[in-house]
Design a protein around this motif. Structure first.
Motif, short mmCIF file in Angstrom:
data_model
loop_
_atom_site.label_atom_id
_atom_site.label_comp_id
_atom_site.label_asym_id
_atom_site.label_seq_id
_atom_site.Cartn_x
_atom_site.Cartn_y
_atom_site.Cartn_z
N VAL A 164 0.86 -1.19 0.00
CA VAL A 164 0.00 0.00 0.00
C VAL A 164 0.90 1.24 0.00
CG1 VAL A 164 -1.81 1.24 1.23
CG2 VAL A 164 -1.82 -1.27 1.18
N LYS A 196 -0.36 4.52 -0.60
CA LYS A 196 -1.16 5.74 -0.56
C LYS A 196 -0.39 6.84 0.18
CE LYS A 196 -3.67 3.88 3.42
NZ LYS A 196 -4.83 3.04 3.79
N LEU A 208 -7.98 2.56 -3.84
CA LEU A 208 -8.84 2.16 -2.72
C LEU A 208 -10.12 3.00 -2.60
CD1 LEU A 208 -6.07 1.54 -0.05
CD2 LEU A 208 -7.58 -0.20 -1.03
N ARG A 265 -17.19 2.06 6.78
CA ARG A 265 -16.40 3.15 6.21
C ARG A 265 -16.50 3.12 4.69
NH1 ARG A 265 -9.85 3.71 6.59
NH2 ARG A 265 -10.01 1.92 5.18
N MET A 308 -12.56 -7.65 -1.88
CA MET A 308 -11.80 -7.31 -0.67
C MET A 308 -12.67 -6.65 0.39
SD MET A 308 -9.61 -3.94 -1.75
CE MET A 308 -9.68 -3.17 -0.12
N HIS A 315 -11.94 -4.66 4.62
CA HIS A 315 -10.89 -4.08 5.49
C HIS A 315 -11.27 -4.27 6.94
CE1 HIS A 315 -7.42 -1.63 6.29
NE2 HIS A 315 -8.09 -0.63 6.81
N ASN A 372 -4.65 -6.12 6.25
CA ASN A 372 -3.64 -5.06 6.21
C ASN A 372 -2.43 -5.57 6.99
OD1 ASN A 372 -4.76 -5.04 8.77
ND2 ASN A 372 -4.47 -2.84 9.04
N SER A 373 -1.50 -4.68 7.38
CA SER A 373 -0.30 -5.12 8.10
C SER A 373 -0.65 -5.95 9.32
CB SER A 373 0.52 -3.91 8.59
OG SER A 373 0.97 -3.14 7.52
N ARG A 425 -2.41 -6.92 2.10
CA ARG A 425 -2.22 -5.51 1.70
C ARG A 425 -1.53 -4.70 2.80
NH1 ARG A 425 -7.87 -6.07 1.61
NH2 ARG A 425 -7.97 -4.40 3.15
N ALA A 454 1.68 0.18 6.61
CA ALA A 454 2.47 0.66 7.75
C ALA A 454 3.68 -0.20 8.10
CB ALA A 454 1.56 0.77 8.96
N TYR A 466 1.35 6.11 11.92
CA TYR A 466 0.86 6.46 10.58
C TYR A 466 0.80 7.99 10.43
CZ TYR A 466 -1.36 1.73 10.50
OH TYR A 466 -1.64 0.40 10.53
#
Ligand SMILES: *Cc1c(COP(=O)(O)O)cnc(C)c1O
Length: 375
Positions: free
Chosen positions: A47, A49, A96, A148, A175, A177, A212-213, A228, A231, A358
């Protein structure tokens, strides 16, 4: 300009800059390999972004591509277009936030894959495929319990009941999240896993992705076909409260502007919030909240293993340090002190400022002299 001096470079020169940001691309490589191995059996994407969390997508992306990464995620279409120029035609670049109204043409022209988060985004991309008379690649995001982004269970039910929903589209990824992946004990993680499995089962056959991480460290049930991480690639601890398995990528050092002595009772900095009870030696450094250092991150700097606490308020372009524990004359103007590095991690700075790593990384400013090393 006709005034006889060259314009400063847009990336500040080491001599002119107030602070130096060093980005260790070798550590980035090691982090990618660690995450890929941790998620063995799944493909490991990256990722990028927000300009690779502030570290420079144009430098980060080619290094990850060299490590074998073929799949990249950005937040915005504009970020995807910039990344396409860096990576060339072959990489898969997912967006995303999907399609803002009117962005379909630009997205298709750059060969980006929008993550379709809603029925209107799905319809707009289908219309674009029809208008261009070609098949367009797409990802579908479902909301498995974060409220979200992504299609709700009701939207998923409606589109699966519509035989024309995916006409002209090549669905490459389904996908979702995780909202609480950094809190492994929370029941929400397994609830989201269960919901994702159910929602994905009714959608077109495609690769699936949830982690994610931090999600990678929840175990193989969460890995699916593609993970994905963002961080953790950049050194942030994906398992808060446990030893950080990632290598630090960022080092931030600021220059000493001047040093001085103060007497007991002198007011120091804005508001005179600090008034020492004894004489102190101080150093002022060239870094402040305009550089992305949070005004409330009342931390310390380090010099040759010695902790130099901040004293008084963080200013826009400067911070005052108490250097009384150093030998006299140890710190001259121009010397560099460490703000983020081996003695003070990104996560520690974030904790002092009541935020997360982050936000620290993505705030680091453009005034720094940036050095990329690949050790
Ligand atoms: C930002 C983001 C990621 C990466 O998350 P990290 O916690 O940085 O690893 C993955 N997926 C989605 C949808 C994201 O928004």
């Amino acid at each position: 300009m006709g005034i006889g001096i060259p314009l400063p470079l847009s990336v500040p020169d080491r001599t002119l800059a107030g602070a130096v940001l060093t980005i260790d691309l070798g550590a980035l490589r090691r982090n990618f390999r660690l995450l890929r191995d941790e998620a063995a059996g799944a493909r490991c994407a990256a990722v990028l972004k927000a300009d690779a969390y502030g570290l420079g997508a144009d430098r980060v992306a080619p290094v990850l591509a060299q490590e074998g990464c073929e799949t990249f995620f950005v937040a915005h279409v504009s970020e995807g277009i910039a990344l396409r120029h860096v990576l060339g035609d072959k990489a898969d670049i997912f967006v995303l936030n999907g399609l803002p109204p009117g962005a379909e043409g630009a997205c298709a022209a750059a060969g980006l894959i929008p993550v379709l988060n809603s029925e209107p985004q799905l319809a707009a991309w289908r219309d674009a495929a029809s208008a261009l008379a070609r098949t367009l690649p797409a990802a579908l995001q479902v909301d498995s319990g974060m409220a979200r982004m992504g299609m709700s269970p009701a939207e998923v039910e409606r589109i699966t009941a519509d035989p024309g929903a995916f006409v002209g589209l090549d669905v490459r990824l389904v996908m979702s999240h995780l909202a609480c992946a950094d809190e492994p004990e929370k029941a929400a993680n397994h609830a989201q896993l269960h919901s994702f499995l159910q929602l994905a089962a009714s959608l077109p056959q495609a690769a699936r992705s949830l982690a994610n991480s931090s999600g990678i460290f929840l175990g193989s049930d969460f890995h699916f076909d593609l993970v994905r991480p963002g961080a953790a690639l950049y050194g942030i601890n994906p398992e808060p409260g446990r030893p950080n398995p990632m290598a630090p990528v960022v080092r931030l050092e600021a220059k000493v502007v001047q040093t001085r002595s103060v007497e007991a009772g002198e007011g120091i900095g804005y508001g005179h919030v600090a008034r020492p009870e004894r004489p102190l030696q101080l150093a002022t450094i060239s870094l402040g909240y305009a550089d992305g250092w949070p005004r409330h991150a009342q931390a310390a700097a380090w010099y040759e293993g010695v902790r130099l606490p901040f004293i008084g308020r963080v200013s826009m372009d400067s911070i005052i340090l108490d250097i009384s524990s150093l030998p006299p004359g140890a710190l001259a103007p121009g010397a560099l002190v460490e703000l983020i590095g081996p003695h003070q991690s990104v996560d520690e700075v974030a904790a002092v400022a009541s935020t997360i790593g982050y936000e620290i990384l993505t705030s680091l400013g453009p005034r720094f002299h940036r050095i990329y090393v690949d050790a």
